[in-house]
Design a protein around this motif. Structure first.
Motif, PDB file in Angstrom:
ATOM      1  N   GLU A 185      -6.122   0.427   4.106  1.00 34.39           N
ATOM      2  CA  GLU A 185      -5.536   1.080   5.267  1.00 34.39           C
ATOM      3  C   GLU A 185      -4.060   1.381   5.002  1.00 34.39           C
ATOM      4  O   GLU A 185      -3.260   0.480   4.768  1.00 34.39           O
ATOM      5  CB  GLU A 185      -5.657   0.194   6.504  1.00 34.39           C
ATOM      6  CG  GLU A 185      -5.016   0.799   7.735  1.00 34.39           C
ATOM      7  CD  GLU A 185      -4.988  -0.166   8.901  1.00 34.39           C
ATOM      8  OE1 GLU A 185      -5.984  -0.226   9.635  1.00 34.39           O
ATOM      9  OE2 GLU A 185      -3.968  -0.866   9.073  1.00 34.39           O
ATOM     10  N   VAL A 186      -3.709   2.631   5.032  1.00 36.81           N
ATOM     11  CA  VAL A 186      -2.330   3.071   4.853  1.00 36.81           C
ATOM     12  C   VAL A 186      -1.889   3.787   6.125  1.00 36.81           C
ATOM     13  O   VAL A 186      -2.583   4.689   6.610  1.00 36.81           O
ATOM     14  CB  VAL A 186      -2.191   4.013   3.649  1.00 36.81           C
ATOM     15  CG1 VAL A 186      -0.759   4.538   3.549  1.00 36.81           C
ATOM     16  CG2 VAL A 186      -2.587   3.302   2.359  1.00 36.81           C
ATOM     17  N   ASN A 187      -0.761   3.371   6.650  1.00 32.98           N
ATOM     18  CA  ASN A 187      -0.207   4.008   7.838  1.00 32.98           C
ATOM     19  C   ASN A 187       1.270   4.251   7.596  1.00 32.98           C
ATOM     20  O   ASN A 187       2.028   3.307   7.371  1.00 32.98           O
ATOM     21  CB  ASN A 187      -0.409   3.122   9.073  1.00 32.98           C
ATOM     22  CG  ASN A 187       0.142   3.781  10.336  1.00 32.98           C
ATOM     23  OD1 ASN A 187       0.131   4.993  10.461  1.00 32.98           O
ATOM     24  ND2 ASN A 187       0.638   2.963  11.256  1.00 32.98           N
ATOM     25  N   ASN A 211      -8.021   5.052   5.871  1.00 35.23           N
ATOM     26  CA  ASN A 211      -8.683   3.780   5.564  1.00 35.23           C
ATOM     27  C   ASN A 211     -10.061   4.063   4.983  1.00 35.23           C
ATOM     28  O   ASN A 211     -10.670   5.110   5.239  1.00 35.23           O
ATOM     29  CB  ASN A 211      -8.811   2.885   6.803  1.00 35.23           C
ATOM     30  CG  ASN A 211      -9.663   3.494   7.904  1.00 35.23           C
ATOM     31  OD1 ASN A 211      -9.140   4.113   8.832  1.00 35.23           O
ATOM     32  ND2 ASN A 211     -10.985   3.298   7.832  1.00 35.23           N
ATOM     33  N   ASP A 212     -10.540   3.135   4.158  1.00 37.24           N
ATOM     34  CA  ASP A 212     -11.866   3.255   3.579  1.00 37.24           C
ATOM     35  C   ASP A 212     -12.931   2.954   4.631  1.00 37.24           C
ATOM     36  O   ASP A 212     -12.644   2.418   5.718  1.00 37.24           O
ATOM     37  CB  ASP A 212     -12.025   2.286   2.399  1.00 37.24           C
ATOM     38  CG  ASP A 212     -11.155   2.686   1.224  1.00 37.24           C
ATOM     39  OD1 ASP A 212     -10.697   3.834   1.182  1.00 37.24           O
ATOM     40  OD2 ASP A 212     -10.932   1.816   0.349  1.00 37.24           O
ATOM     41  N   GLY A 213     -14.175   3.266   4.284  1.00 33.92           N
ATOM     42  CA  GLY A 213     -15.277   2.977   5.185  1.00 33.92           C
ATOM     43  C   GLY A 213     -15.562   1.497   5.299  1.00 33.92           C
ATOM     44  O   GLY A 213     -15.244   0.700   4.415  1.00 33.92           O
ATOM     45  N   PHE A 214     -16.178   1.109   6.415  1.00 37.15           N
ATOM     46  CA  PHE A 214     -16.498  -0.294   6.673  1.00 37.15           C
ATOM     47  C   PHE A 214     -17.990  -0.516   6.904  1.00 37.15           C
ATOM     48  O   PHE A 214     -18.446  -1.647   7.055  1.00 37.15           O
ATOM     49  CB  PHE A 214     -15.720  -0.797   7.896  1.00 37.15           C
ATOM     50  CG  PHE A 214     -15.964   0.016   9.154  1.00 37.15           C
ATOM     51  CD1 PHE A 214     -16.991  -0.310  10.012  1.00 37.15           C
ATOM     52  CD2 PHE A 214     -15.166   1.098   9.449  1.00 37.15           C
ATOM     53  CE1 PHE A 214     -17.225   0.432  11.160  1.00 37.15           C
ATOM     54  CE2 PHE A 214     -15.380   1.856  10.595  1.00 37.15           C
ATOM     55  CZ  PHE A 214     -16.407   1.521  11.451  1.00 37.15           C
ATOM     56  N   LEU A 215     -18.774   0.562   6.926  1.00 34.49           N
ATOM     57  CA  LEU A 215     -20.226   0.462   7.110  1.00 34.49           C
ATOM     58  C   LEU A 215     -20.904   0.881   5.817  1.00 34.49           C
ATOM     59  O   LEU A 215     -20.700   2.001   5.333  1.00 34.49           O
ATOM     60  CB  LEU A 215     -20.676   1.370   8.260  1.00 34.49           C
ATOM     61  CG  LEU A 215     -22.177   1.618   8.407  1.00 34.49           C
ATOM     62  CD1 LEU A 215     -22.922   0.313   8.629  1.00 34.49           C
ATOM     63  CD2 LEU A 215     -22.457   2.600   9.530  1.00 34.49           C
ATOM     64  N   GLU A 227     -11.576   7.184   7.304  1.00 35.27           N
ATOM     65  CA  GLU A 227     -10.848   8.252   7.988  1.00 35.27           C
ATOM     66  C   GLU A 227      -9.591   8.622   7.212  1.00 35.27           C
ATOM     67  O   GLU A 227      -8.963   7.759   6.586  1.00 35.27           O
ATOM     68  CB  GLU A 227     -10.448   7.835   9.409  1.00 35.27           C
ATOM     69  CG  GLU A 227     -11.592   7.701  10.378  1.00 35.27           C
ATOM     70  CD  GLU A 227     -11.107   7.469  11.802  1.00 35.27           C
ATOM     71  OE1 GLU A 227      -9.869   7.371  11.989  1.00 35.27           O
ATOM     72  OE2 GLU A 227     -11.935   7.394  12.719  1.00 35.27           O
ATOM     73  N   LYS A 228      -9.234   9.887   7.282  1.00 36.49           N
ATOM     74  CA  LYS A 228      -7.956  10.364   6.780  1.00 36.49           C
ATOM     75  C   LYS A 228      -7.394  11.312   7.820  1.00 36.49           C
ATOM     76  O   LYS A 228      -8.070  12.256   8.243  1.00 36.49           O
ATOM     77  CB  LYS A 228      -8.118  11.098   5.441  1.00 36.49           C
ATOM     78  CG  LYS A 228      -8.538  10.213   4.271  1.00 36.49           C
ATOM     79  CD  LYS A 228      -8.616  11.001   2.978  1.00 36.49           C
ATOM     80  CE  LYS A 228      -9.007  10.107   1.810  1.00 36.49           C
ATOM     81  NZ  LYS A 228      -9.096  10.864   0.522  1.00 36.49           N
ATOM     82  N   SER A 229      -6.173  11.041   8.247  1.00 34.18           N
ATOM     83  CA  SER A 229      -5.564  11.901   9.254  1.00 34.18           C
ATOM     84  C   SER A 229      -4.090  12.083   8.951  1.00 34.18           C
ATOM     85  O   SER A 229      -3.451  11.239   8.304  1.00 34.18           O
ATOM     86  CB  SER A 229      -5.744  11.304  10.654  1.00 34.18           C
ATOM     87  OG  SER A 229      -5.075  10.067  10.777  1.00 34.18           O
TER      88      SER A 229
END
Length: 802
Positions: A185-187, A211-215, A227-229
């Motif tokens: 996770e990068v913010n 962040n990478d996937g968790f499922l 997600e990437k935003s």
């Protein structure tokens, strides 16, 4: 076009009216009121004028920028962990914010309005989320109960009122923040304030998050939920002369997701798994894939890819001036756009291609104009009144939805057909009648006034009224899908599908026009300098709609929703304003509550005949010393339907029974396939996703070590009681849970720099955003709708400012 011309005309009139010298409303602050502001006080605009939170006779919770930062949260939806009565749902039947248990209708309905409105910098946001990062927020106000007199139809159950930091004229300044946590996770975000002259300044803010996937999808060997935003917001504030200000804001953000929007895993298998060969065949490979259905299952077996993306952008212009004598005129013109990218998904919960869908994405646009007049603060009659116009478009001629169903899988009941197929096939049903297109246009016009009359220094009469007209026009049609033409064979799957015959749906239309009203009346009594009592009775109104569903084009005509709210409260500060204690009790009675129901294929918006919510809310804080403070909130909300005839669910709870529906003439109802339409009376059931109890607790420590170093520590605890995610469903249930968040760091006492560590959901308490019946499966099958917040995240952060 007629609506657009009216909005442009209103905007032109407002611009001309604001040409005279005046003083900006936002800049006006009563000197005696400013002197009375204590450390920790928050100035809010819940009544559309700047006031201390303690002086607003409404049930309001507020978070300042410092409190938001200390919580260690990074997204707008995270605010639910700092306000007890606030929740956010991410599944279609629990979409958006909810207050006192009541939220958005959700579903895939294109013209559904929100029960809880979102307002950003005085602009009503009808769709999407323009605040994907919290770095430049000044405050967030959570207004509970109907707020329609000032905030309109999207506020029948409350408002999330967000204010970002304004540009400043005094000096160049800036700040930057970066954090890294689990799941990569990068913010990161940064802002800069640039004075352009003595009366103009520009502020620019940018962010990126990923962040990478968790499922884990064990069948496709992919991780879903990543997600990437990224995005930016630019703000220009110009005061060309004393009394006149122009505030221009533009923003853009984009988000891309890996995996479908439906991040679910198998929670329970169908009841016939022990004796139905077809059911056994569908789920036969679960053990070999290492999947055990249950509440803690975190592995998906969907065979189909999933992805989605969206762009959200817009602009607004706010103009303020004083007309003389302290009166202020404000114009807010806004335009917004949401562009959804293509998306694909499967929602059958198996590794077989039973259901697949492909959507081009639905685009939306929104244009609004508000013009309001405010009386002088402190006058005998304080009021804000004005007019509001808006137009919203959902979908265009290029937005198509497609979905296919292979109900016979895993078997192939159709043998090879001479001269047509050389292999056995299974029936393939195009449930969207080819490629379906839904378009909706909504226009709204309103006039409003709200305020108070001071009978004496202690007693004031409260009142407000809003009348509005809503017009909704919807259209649906479909065309043959060139990828799945009737009678052709789809060879893309292991068992090819023979496309059953279907015809394109002829154009269908629907429209509704209705005038409704919102209002409130009440009393405010200042028993002492820092003790205020208030009571209000309010009527909230949410206009009607007509819409066609995205997948099957099912038409829904929804009646206006009304709510009668009674709120009685107290706002108090004790011990030299070191302790703040605010509390209220409420009774809400809804008629024709707009909600959503899952019909086994998709979510549809409908009305519930009657619904009640009653309870109480408490907000408290204690500033023990400059180094130590505590805060907490508690909400009790008892919700129940008093009349709600809805579709028969997957598995019915004990004490309820389904029966065949009848029309108004008493004739038994059947669906298009000739099957009886089964319904159930859900009277006595709580609202889906509504907890009875919710609580937060926070503690903050700030310890100076020396003149150049300070230590800070913050902790927050959030608790939510058990909920059920669908009425009368036997297994759509989740127990209560609590999460803990921590944020600690060391840095310069004046905040020039800081490094820290943080933890969200420290104890790794797993919870889901919904539990619903599995589509296209026999009764007893359920899925968990997973959410990133149901995972622990530990990380480090650094920030600086100048």
């Amino acid at each position: 076009m007629y609506t657009m011309r009216k909005i442009h005309l209103a905007a032109s009139i407002s611009l001309a009216a604001l040409a005279a010298p005046a003083m900006a409303q936002q800049a006006q602050t009563d000197a005696s009121d400013s002197a009375a502001i204590s450390p920790g006080d928050i100035v809010v605009t819940a009544s559309r004028r700047a006031e201390r939170l303690q002086e607003v006779p409404l049930a309001v919770s507020a978070l300042g920028a410092e409190q938001i930062s200390k919580g260690g949260f990074q997204k707008l939806t995270d605010l639910q962990y700092q306000v007890s009565g606030l929740q956010f749902g991410s599944s279609p039947n629990d979409s958006g914010f909810r207050l006192r248990g009541v939220g958005s209708a959700g579903g895939f309905s294109s013209s559904s309005e929100q029960n809880v409105g979102t307002v950003v910098d005085n602009v009503v946001i009808p769709f999407g989320n323009p605040v994907n990062s919290l770095g430049d927020l000044e405050r967030v106000e959570v207004l509970k109960g109907p707020q329609g007199t000032q905030f309109g139809k999207n506020a029948s159950s409350g408002v999330i009122n967000i204010t970002s930091a304004k540009p400043k004229f005094d000096a160049i300044s800036g700040k930057a923040f970066v954090s890294y946590g689990e799941l990569n996770e990068v913010n990161a975000n940064a802002s800069i304030n640039l004075p352009l002259s003595s009366n103009a300044a520009l502020a620019v803010y940018g962010f990126t998050r990923s962040n990478d996937g968790f499922l884990e999808n064990v069948y496709r060997k992919e991780m879903w939920g990543g997600e990437k935003s990224y995005g930016a917001r630019a703000k220009l504030l110009w005061e060309p002369q004393d009394g006149l200000s122009f505030y221009l804001i533009g923003d853009y953000s984009k988000i891309k997701r890996t995996g479908p929007g439906q991040l679910w895993t198998l929670a329970r298998l169908p009841d016939d798994i022990a004796f139905n060969p077809q059911t056994q065949g569908r789920f036969a490979n679960l053990a070999s894939l290492g999947v055990t259905p249950g509440a803690k299952n975190e592995k998906s077996v969907e065979d189909y890819a999933g992805y989605s993306s969206e762009e959200n952008y817009g602009a607004s212009l706010e103009i303020n001036k004083e007309l003389g004598g302290g009166y202020n005129l404000t114009s807010v013109t806004a335009w917004r756009r949401l562009d959804e990218g293509p998306q694909v998904f499967a929602i059958d919960g198996t590794s077989l291609p039973i259901f697949t869908a492909q959507q081009t994405g639905v685009d939306q646009s929104f244009l609004s104009q508000e013009l309001r007049l405010s009386s002088p603060k402190g006058s005998m009659l304080e009021f804000t009144g004005g007019v509001y116009l808006s137009t919203r478009k959902v979908g265009d001629g290029n937005d198509f939805n497609r979905a296919q169903l292979r109900p016979a899988l895993p078997f192939a009941p159709i043998p090879p057909i001479p001269f047509f197929t050389t292999v056995a096939t299974t029936p393939l049903v195009d449930i969207s009648a080819g490629q379906g297109n839904t378009q909706t246009k909504s226009d709204s016009y309103a006039g409003f006034i709200d305020g108070k009359f001071h009978v004496s220094e202690q007693l004031a009469i409260l009142g407000g009224f809003r009348v509005q007209n809503d017009k909704v026009r919807a259209r649906y049609f479909s065309i043959l899908d060139p990828n799945y033409l009737p009678g052709t064979v789809d060879y893309s799957t292991t068992i090819p599908g023979l496309v059953q015959g279907y015809s394109a749906a002829a154009a269908a239309t629907g429209n509704v026009s209705k005038t409704g009203w919102s209002g409130r009346a009440g009393l405010e009594y200042k028993a002492a300098r820092d003790v205020m009592l208030f009571g209000t009775i309010a009527r909230g109104y949410l206009g009607p709609t007509v819409t066609f569903s995205g997948l099957t084009g099912t038409k829904s005509s929804v009646n206006p929703q009304t709510v009668r709210d009674i709120t009685v409260g107290i706002k108090s500060q004790l011990f030299g304003r070191a302790v703040t204690l605010n509390a209220n009790v409420f009774w809400d009675k809804y008629k024709n509550l707009q909600t959503s129901v899952f019909n086994g294929t998709e979510f549809l918006t409908e009305n519930a005949g009657g619904f009640d919510a009653k309870g109480f809310e408490v907000d408290a804080s204690w500033r023990v010393s400059p180094e130590l403070s505590f805060s907490g909130s508690f909400t009790y909300s008892d919700t129940n339907f008093t009349d709600y005839v809805t579709a028969c669910p997957n598995v019915v709870k004990a004490g309820y029974a389904c029966y065949q529906a009848r029309d108004a003439a008493g004739v038994l109802q059947f669906d298009r396939d000739g099957n009886p339409v089964k319904v159930v009376q859900a009277k006595g059931e709580p609202l889906s996703g509504a907890p009875k109890y919710a609580a937060t607790f926070g503690a903050n420590i700030n310890l100076p070590i020396n003149d150049h170093l300070a230590f800070d520590w913050a902790a927050n605890v959030y608790y939510r009681s058990s909920v059920q995610y669908a009425v009368v469903e036997a297994y759509a249930f989740q127990p209560g849970y609590a999460t803990i968040g921590l944020n600690a760091g060391i840095g310069h006492p004046d905040g020039n720099w800081r490094i820290g560590v943080f933890a969200r959901n420290l104890l790794d308490k797993h919870f889901v955003s919904a539990v619903i019946g599995l589509p296209f499966a026999n009764p007893g099958a359920y899925v968990n709708w997973l959410t990133r917040e149901g995972r622990r995240t530990v990380g480090v952060s650094a920030q600086m400012k100048f």
